[in-house]
Design a protein around this motif. Structure first.
Motif, PDB file in Angstrom:
ATOM      1  N   LEU A 174      10.766 -32.977  18.610  1.00 46.07           N
ATOM      2  CA  LEU A 174      10.375 -31.844  19.749  1.00 46.07           C
ATOM      3  C   LEU A 174      11.222 -30.436  19.511  1.00 46.07           C
ATOM      4  O   LEU A 174      10.746 -29.536  19.875  1.00 46.07           O
ATOM      5  CB  LEU A 174      10.694 -32.725  20.934  1.00 46.07           C
ATOM      6  N   ASP A 207      13.019 -27.164  18.684  1.00 46.44           N
ATOM      7  CA  ASP A 207      12.523 -26.214  17.718  1.00 46.44           C
ATOM      8  C   ASP A 207      11.040 -26.259  17.583  1.00 46.44           C
ATOM      9  O   ASP A 207      10.485 -25.826  16.629  1.00 46.44           O
ATOM     10  CB  ASP A 207      13.191 -26.203  16.198  1.00 46.44           C
ATOM     11  N   PHE A 242      21.853 -21.588  22.784  1.00 48.99           N
ATOM     12  CA  PHE A 242      20.395 -20.756  22.811  1.00 48.99           C
ATOM     13  C   PHE A 242      19.574 -21.351  23.928  1.00 48.99           C
ATOM     14  O   PHE A 242      19.234 -22.290  23.891  1.00 48.99           O
ATOM     15  CB  PHE A 242      19.839 -21.025  21.144  1.00 48.99           C
ATOM     16  N   MET A 301      16.262 -20.778  25.797  1.00 46.33           N
ATOM     17  CA  MET A 301      15.032 -20.392  25.771  1.00 46.33           C
ATOM     18  C   MET A 301      14.049 -21.349  26.660  1.00 46.33           C
ATOM     19  O   MET A 301      13.401 -20.825  27.548  1.00 46.33           O
ATOM     20  CB  MET A 301      14.334 -20.194  24.415  1.00 46.33           C
ATOM     21  N   THR A 302      14.134 -22.709  26.487  1.00 43.94           N
ATOM     22  CA  THR A 302      13.285 -23.541  27.214  1.00 43.94           C
ATOM     23  C   THR A 302      13.559 -23.733  28.635  1.00 43.94           C
ATOM     24  O   THR A 302      14.558 -23.592  29.146  1.00 43.94           O
ATOM     25  CB  THR A 302      13.573 -25.025  26.411  1.00 43.94           C
ATOM     26  N   TRP A 338      17.774 -28.016  28.099  1.00 45.26           N
ATOM     27  CA  TRP A 338      17.768 -28.449  26.859  1.00 45.26           C
ATOM     28  C   TRP A 338      18.290 -27.348  26.071  1.00 45.26           C
ATOM     29  O   TRP A 338      18.084 -27.021  24.855  1.00 45.26           O
ATOM     30  CB  TRP A 338      16.354 -28.667  26.209  1.00 45.26           C
ATOM     31  N   VAL A 341       7.969 -24.756  32.858  1.00 47.18           N
ATOM     32  CA  VAL A 341       6.784 -24.219  31.995  1.00 47.18           C
ATOM     33  C   VAL A 341       6.841 -24.824  30.720  1.00 47.18           C
ATOM     34  O   VAL A 341       7.882 -25.470  30.230  1.00 47.18           O
ATOM     35  CB  VAL A 341       6.849 -22.707  32.103  1.00 47.18           C
ATOM     36  N   ALA A 342       5.627 -25.165  30.269  1.00 49.72           N
ATOM     37  CA  ALA A 342       5.488 -25.730  28.854  1.00 49.72           C
ATOM     38  C   ALA A 342       5.894 -24.825  27.728  1.00 49.72           C
ATOM     39  O   ALA A 342       5.462 -23.938  27.269  1.00 49.72           O
ATOM     40  CB  ALA A 342       3.885 -26.115  28.472  1.00 49.72           C
ATOM     41  N   SER A 343       7.190 -25.202  27.449  1.00 48.60           N
ATOM     42  CA  SER A 343       8.120 -24.440  26.625  1.00 48.60           C
ATOM     43  C   SER A 343       7.723 -24.298  25.055  1.00 48.60           C
ATOM     44  O   SER A 343       7.993 -23.488  24.233  1.00 48.60           O
ATOM     45  CB  SER A 343       9.302 -24.442  26.885  1.00 48.60           C
ATOM     46  N   SER A 344       6.624 -25.206  24.580  1.00 55.08           N
ATOM     47  CA  SER A 344       6.199 -25.211  23.295  1.00 55.08           C
ATOM     48  C   SER A 344       5.398 -23.886  22.912  1.00 55.08           C
ATOM     49  O   SER A 344       5.345 -23.695  21.824  1.00 55.08           O
ATOM     50  CB  SER A 344       5.337 -26.365  22.852  1.00 55.08           C
ATOM     51  N   PRO A 396       7.327 -28.653  19.065  1.00 53.36           N
ATOM     52  CA  PRO A 396       6.875 -30.129  18.793  1.00 53.36           C
ATOM     53  C   PRO A 396       5.924 -30.121  17.381  1.00 53.36           C
ATOM     54  O   PRO A 396       5.603 -29.181  17.146  1.00 53.36           O
ATOM     55  CB  PRO A 396       6.375 -30.533  20.060  1.00 53.36           C
ATOM     56  N   THR A 450      21.358 -26.946  24.048  1.00 54.04           N
ATOM     57  CA  THR A 450      22.124 -27.597  23.148  1.00 54.04           C
ATOM     58  C   THR A 450      23.426 -27.113  23.078  1.00 54.04           C
ATOM     59  O   THR A 450      23.478 -25.848  22.829  1.00 54.04           O
ATOM     60  CB  THR A 450      21.349 -27.944  21.991  1.00 54.04           C
ATOM     61  N   GLU A 452       3.006 -30.771  16.901  1.00 56.96           N
ATOM     62  CA  GLU A 452       1.455 -30.311  16.961  1.00 56.96           C
ATOM     63  C   GLU A 452       1.433 -28.782  16.907  1.00 56.96           C
ATOM     64  O   GLU A 452       0.658 -28.315  16.524  1.00 56.96           O
ATOM     65  CB  GLU A 452       1.070 -30.556  18.418  1.00 56.96           C
ATOM     66  N   VAL A 453       2.544 -27.980  17.510  1.00 58.19           N
ATOM     67  CA  VAL A 453       2.696 -26.672  17.406  1.00 58.19           C
ATOM     68  C   VAL A 453       2.832 -26.196  15.993  1.00 58.19           C
ATOM     69  O   VAL A 453       2.115 -25.375  15.564  1.00 58.19           O
ATOM     70  CB  VAL A 453       4.003 -26.055  18.160  1.00 58.19           C
TER      71      VAL A 453
HETATM   72  C1  LIG Z   1      17.511 -32.719  22.123  1.00 60.50           C
HETATM   73  C2  LIG Z   1      16.677 -31.388  22.262  1.00 60.50           C
HETATM   74  C3  LIG Z   1      17.311 -30.199  21.948  1.00 60.50           C
HETATM   75  C4  LIG Z   1      16.715 -28.869  22.229  1.00 60.50           C
HETATM   76  N1  LIG Z   1      17.473 -27.783  22.079  1.00 60.50           N
HETATM   77  C5  LIG Z   1      17.085 -26.732  22.629  1.00 60.50           C
HETATM   78  C6  LIG Z   1      18.014 -25.529  22.521  1.00 60.50           C
HETATM   79  O1  LIG Z   1      19.166 -25.445  22.147  1.00 60.50           O
HETATM   80  N2  LIG Z   1      17.541 -24.176  23.146  1.00 60.50           N
HETATM   81  C7  LIG Z   1      16.157 -24.251  23.762  1.00 60.50           C
HETATM   82  O2  LIG Z   1      15.702 -23.308  24.076  1.00 60.50           O
HETATM   83  N3  LIG Z   1      15.382 -25.434  23.574  1.00 60.50           N
HETATM   84  C8  LIG Z   1      15.669 -26.519  23.150  1.00 60.50           C
HETATM   85  N4  LIG Z   1      14.866 -27.609  23.207  1.00 60.50           N
HETATM   86  C9  LIG Z   1      13.841 -27.742  23.713  1.00 60.50           C
HETATM   87  C10 LIG Z   1      12.442 -27.827  22.860  1.00 60.50           C
HETATM   88  O3  LIG Z   1      12.315 -26.800  21.934  1.00 60.50           O
HETATM   89  C11 LIG Z   1      11.227 -28.016  23.595  1.00 60.50           C
HETATM   90  O4  LIG Z   1      11.329 -29.234  24.237  1.00 60.50           O
HETATM   91  C12 LIG Z   1      10.050 -28.096  22.805  1.00 60.50           C
HETATM   92  O5  LIG Z   1       9.754 -26.745  22.456  1.00 60.50           O
HETATM   93  C13 LIG Z   1       8.519 -28.505  23.836  1.00 60.50           C
HETATM   94  O6  LIG Z   1       8.649 -27.551  25.054  1.00 60.50           O
HETATM   95  P1  LIG Z   1       8.552 -28.639  26.390  1.00 60.50           P
HETATM   96  O7  LIG Z   1       9.641 -29.644  26.192  1.00 60.50           O
HETATM   97  O8  LIG Z   1       8.454 -27.676  27.237  1.00 60.50           O
HETATM   98  O9  LIG Z   1       7.145 -29.449  26.084  1.00 60.50           O
HETATM   99  P2  LIG Z   1       5.627 -28.978  26.552  1.00 60.50           P
HETATM  100  O10 LIG Z   1       5.530 -27.567  26.253  1.00 60.50           O
HETATM  101  O11 LIG Z   1       5.478 -29.276  28.000  1.00 60.50           O
HETATM  102  O12 LIG Z   1       4.942 -29.846  25.510  1.00 60.50           O
HETATM  103  C14 LIG Z   1       4.695 -31.135  25.534  1.00 60.50           C
HETATM  104  C15 LIG Z   1       3.782 -31.857  24.383  1.00 60.50           C
HETATM  105  O13 LIG Z   1       2.338 -31.399  24.394  1.00 60.50           O
HETATM  106  C16 LIG Z   1       2.167 -31.309  23.351  1.00 60.50           C
HETATM  107  N5  LIG Z   1       1.667 -29.918  22.887  1.00 60.50           N
HETATM  108  C17 LIG Z   1       2.208 -28.911  22.876  1.00 60.50           C
HETATM  109  N6  LIG Z   1       1.446 -27.786  22.188  1.00 60.50           N
HETATM  110  C18 LIG Z   1       0.430 -28.497  21.793  1.00 60.50           C
HETATM  111  C19 LIG Z   1      -0.567 -28.034  20.753  1.00 60.50           C
HETATM  112  N7  LIG Z   1      -0.615 -26.657  20.250  1.00 60.50           N
HETATM  113  N8  LIG Z   1      -1.445 -28.823  20.254  1.00 60.50           N
HETATM  114  C20 LIG Z   1      -1.305 -30.364  20.682  1.00 60.50           C
HETATM  115  N9  LIG Z   1      -0.337 -30.756  21.323  1.00 60.50           N
HETATM  116  C21 LIG Z   1       0.440 -29.921  22.029  1.00 60.50           C
HETATM  117  C22 LIG Z   1       2.916 -31.688  22.502  1.00 60.50           C
HETATM  118  O14 LIG Z   1       2.905 -33.223  22.180  1.00 60.50           O
HETATM  119  C23 LIG Z   1       4.406 -31.534  23.014  1.00 60.50           C
HETATM  120  O15 LIG Z   1       5.402 -32.416  22.881  1.00 60.50           O
HETATM  121  C24 LIG Z   1      15.458 -29.166  22.684  1.00 60.50           C
HETATM  122  C25 LIG Z   1      14.819 -30.290  23.003  1.00 60.50           C
HETATM  123  C26 LIG Z   1      15.342 -31.187  22.736  1.00 60.50           C
HETATM  124  C27 LIG Z   1      14.770 -32.468  22.823  1.00 60.50           C
END
Ligand SMILES: Cc1cc2nc3c(=O)[nH]c(=O)nc-3n(C[C@H](O)[C@H](O)[C@H](O)COP(=O)(O)OP(=O)(O)OC[C@H]3O[C@@H](n4cnc5c(N)ncnc54)[C@H](O)[C@@H]3O)c2cc1C
Length: 409
Positions: free
Chosen positions: A385, A387, A139, A141-142, A173, A146-149, A389, A175, A391-392
């Motif tokens: 983190l 699916d 899958f 997506m991330t 990321w 960009v901040a993918s949360s 983080p 997986t 906080e989301v």
């Molecule tokens: C082992 C692993 C497997 C993964 N597998 C997949 C996969 O198969 N497919 C896929 O697409 N993605 C996958 N991911 C990605 C994962 O979904 C993202 O890392 C996650 O959504 C966060 O996005 P980001 O890393 O860009 O962090 P960012 O968006 O940069 O966020 C950084 C931090 O900001 C803080 N933050 C964010 N939003 C808020 C809020 N609203 N309030 C307060 N604080 C906040 C949180 O502390 C967060 O951790 C995986 C990640 C990991 C670590």
């Protein structure tokens, strides 16, 4: 609200436990050692699946312990989310066990997407071999840029060009990308930038051997490649796929994501409860076995309180998970958002805490490869983190809670 396992669920659980005791636990260490020998040599392109796992998959399929996650009588075993919960918990006790029963992430989530949203041809081409355990999926997506949360940030593009879709962008990321059987991605990208933000993205099925698609590298998570699955970085440069590969329609990515991530998240949580249960069991057994300062370690210091805290935390987390599963079954994912987000925060944190206690009580052995504890601890950390983080998800719980009062105001 009744969380008693149904007779059907109990029967599957008994069979699953028997299978795990007879075929999986006795060779757990052997498989992990073999996996290390095959895959920890620095070249992910040569990753292999241990032969024992392929053999166990075959046995599990023959035993009818296959696709247990899918609530369909013909394609799965017809179990509801609540009925599946104890089974996923059992599989979660061994890191590679979900794959044996074709119940591993991210394939279960992807299979659910294809099952619910795929058309006939998409199902024939991709769902059937996935359900047969012949191929694996990812899958994507991330994105690193960009901040993918905030999933509305995704920048990779999907542009229509005649009967084709042209894809560009970088994902990471992803997986499962290093798995030798990984053949297909569900890719999320920006298709309709002019629309309101939840109607801007689409999901497209992309064969991993498409021209212009390059796997740049595998990332380590907590210093581990998680071979032979891996978490990869993917570059797409003018990748062209037939328009028939579009899932549902342009701009429909979020509608699909909502459906996909509900069950996928709850499956992660059910497995994590199994992992926490295994940590507690190992912690107690070790605590009785080892003697220090004239007493079994379990009787020393605050260790008895730690056992009690672990038991209470696991039982609370399990009840929350069963409640979320029950709500998904009875009112659907869209009306179970508080419950799904709540367990996605609570359960990985419980596993992190319990695995940490178990490591501590094992001393140095706890962080060694002789026990699965360090692996469970790392899995819990990354699950906070993956699916989305913590906080989301807390933001989601809070938003729904506040809305109750704003509506009435
Ligand atoms: C082992 C692993 C497997 C993964 N597998 C997949 C996969 O198969 N497919 C896929 O697409 N993605 C996958 N991911 C990605 C994962 O979904 C993202 O890392 C996650 O959504 C966060 O996005 P980001 O890393 O860009 O962090 P960012 O968006 O940069 O966020 C950084 C931090 O900001 C803080 N933050 C964010 N939003 C808020 C809020 N609203 N309030 C307060 N604080 C906040 C949180 O502390 C967060 O951790 C995986 C990640 C990991 C670590």
């Amino acid at each position: 609200m009744n969380f008693d396992p149904s007779p059907n669920s109990q029967a599957y659980l008994a069979r699953l436990k028997t299978f795990m005791q007879a075929h999986v636990y006795p060779i757990e260490k052997e498989i992990l050692t073999e996996n290390h020998r095959l895959n920890y040599h620095g070249d992910w392109r040569r990753w292999r699946v241990p032969a024992q796992i392929r053999q166990l998959k075959q046995q599990a399929r023959e035993a009818g312990l296959w696709n247990l996650f899918l609530p369909d009588n013909e394609l799965g075993q017809g179990l509801s989310c609540l009925e599946y919960a104890p089974l996923a918990e059992e599989m979660g006790k061994v890191s590679f066990a979900p794959e044996i029963f074709n119940c591993n992430a991210p394939d279960t989530g992807n299979m659910e997407v294809l099952y619910h949203f795929g058309d006939k041809k998409q199902k024939q081409t991709w769902l059937e071999p996935l359900l047969a355990g012949e191929i694996r999926s990812v899958f994507a997506m991330t994105e690193p840029g960009v901040a993918s949360s905030d999933a509305t940030n995704m920048q990779a593009t999907i542009i229509e060009e005649g009967r084709k879709l042209v894809l560009n962008g970088t994902k990471w990321w992803t997986t499962g990308l290093g798995h030798p059987d990984a053949k297909v991605a569900i890719f999320m990208g920006l298709s309709n930038p002019e629309n309101e933000k939840h109607a801007r993205h689409a999901m497209v099925i992309v064969p991993l051997d498409s021209e212009g698609l390059e796997i740049k590298r595998m990332l380590t998570a907590c210093q581990d490649y998680d071979a032979p699955y891996g978490h990869g970085e993917l570059q797409l440069t003018n990748v062209k796929v037939p328009k028939d590969n579009l899932l549902v329609g342009m701009g429909k990515g979020f509608a699909i994501a909502q459906g996909r991530l509900g069950p996928g998240r709850i499956h992660h949580c059910m497995r994590a409860i199994g992992a926490a249960e295994r940590c507690l069991e190992l912690m107690i057994k070790r605590g009785f076995e080892r003697v220090a300062f004239g007493k079994p370690v379990i009787k020393l210091g605050g260790n008895q309180e730690r056992v009690a805290k672990a038991r209470m935390a696991i039982d609370q987390a399990r009840l929350l998970t069963l409640n979320a599963a029950w709500k998904i079954d009875t009112v659907g994912v869209k009306h179970a958002m508080t419950e799904i987000s709540a367990i996605k925060v609570v359960v990985p944190n419980v596993l992190q805490e319990v695995s940490d206690m178990a490591i501590q009580m094992h001393g140095g052995a706890g962080v060694s490869g002789d026990f699965p504890l360090a692996g469970f601890n790392a899995a819990a950390r990354v699950l906070r983190l993956a699916d989305g983080p913590d906080e989301v998800h807390m933001g989601m719980v809070c938003r729904i809670e506040l809305a109750k009062y704003q509506k009435g105001a």
